[in-house]
Design an enzyme around this catalytic site. Structure first.
Site, PDB file in Angstrom:
ATOM      1  N   PRO A   2       2.155 -15.860  -0.198  1.00  0.00           N
ATOM      2  CG  PRO A   2       3.228 -15.077   1.695  1.00  0.00           C
ATOM      3  CD  PRO A   2       1.894 -14.780   0.850  1.00  0.00           C
ATOM      4  CD  GLU A   3       0.563 -20.810  -2.512  1.00  0.00           C
ATOM      5  OE1 GLU A   3       0.505 -21.708  -1.819  1.00  0.00           O
ATOM      6  OE2 GLU A   3      -0.335 -20.342  -3.011  1.00  0.00           O
TER       7      GLU A   3
END
Ligand SMILES: [Zn+2]
Length: 271
Positions: A2-3
């Site tokens: 997850p960015e």
């Protein structure tokens, strides 16, 4: 992983379901995350009203009356909205149960995520205090990046991926932004001209904004009982496209490792 756009999408996805509600219970099925889950979590949160769902970098900040729950999704974490009737799966480590039986469920197969509690100002927490500006804020501009570039010797890709310089520019977004700006990832950051800093800052903002916008279309998945919110597949210009034709000039996209991270670029479009 997850960015920043996924974390922001998570924030927007969960907030309408839980904001303003009161914590009724906290169930910790696995406390061995990146750091041990705070033992006092259930005690401090129960009876507290959730006043804010915010984000700083890749941290989600759930502000209650007595303090803040700091969540990080680590390498593989995700959050979803569910109900107590939905039986938790193997990697559903934490449940935050609200008074109306809405459940915020934290799932993390690789257990690199975090759930920490602070009763102090969360921005002063050791994990957050040293973070650089938000990439979408006005504070992050060409003048700022140029000044910081002059303070250290690093290639431009490493510079923009340093969370002390600017938060949330992960490996994929760094490659994509540099392509859009027409700047080679290997350039020594101090060698960029002002105009290149302008282009690069604008590109970072564009790439991240677009990703967040695209994430908006998956928001309904946050209440999908079937499983994880589907992180969005994006139309990437260079990342992961080694050997494939550049979408601008048709030259094969090249790749190399910079600081152990795969980097993709077009040798013709980027200078
Ligand atoms: Zn090209």
């Amino acid at each position: 992983m997850p960015e920043l756009p996924e974390v922001e999408t998570s924030r927007r996805g969960i907030a309408p379901h839980i904001l303003g509600k009161t914590f009724k219970a906290v169930e910790v099925r696995e406390s061995r995350l990146r750091w041990p889950v705070a033992a006092e979590l259930a005690e401090v949160l129960t009876g507290q009203r959730l006043r804010a769902v915010e984000r700083r970098g890749k941290y989600l900040l759930l502000g209650a009356e007595a303090g803040t729950l700091i969540l990080h999704l680590g390498m593989s974490g995700n959050l979803r909205i569910t109900s107590p009737q939905q039986i938790p799966g193997k990697h559903d480590h934490l449940d935050f149960v609200f008074a109306d039986d809405t459940v915020l469920r934290f799932n993390d197969p690789r257990k690199f995520g975090a759930a920490l509690w602070t009763s102090a100002d969360p921005m002063q927490h050791p994990l957050l205090a040293e973070l650089g500006p938000e990439p979408l804020s006005a504070e992050f501009d060409a003048q700022y990046l140029q000044r910081r570039a002059g303070q250290r010797i690093a290639c431009i890709k490493s510079l923009i991926m340093d969370s002390h310089i600017v938060v949330g520019v992960g490996n994929i977004y760094a490659s994509e932004s540099l392509f859009l700006a027409g700047v080679l990832p290997t350039r020594e950051s101090g060698s960029l001209h002002r105009e290149e800093f302008e282009r690069l800052v604008a590109a970072i903002k564009t790439v991240l904004s677009k990703a967040i916008e695209q994430g908006g279309t998956t928001l309904r998945d946050f209440t999908n009982a079937e499983g994880k919110p589907g992180y969005f597949k994006q139309a990437l210009a260079v990342y992961g496209r080694g050997g494939e034709p550049c979408r601008t000039c048709a030259e094969p996209v090249q790749h190399l490792k910079i600081g152990q991270r795969a980097s993709y670029y077009c040798g013709r479009c980027q200078r």
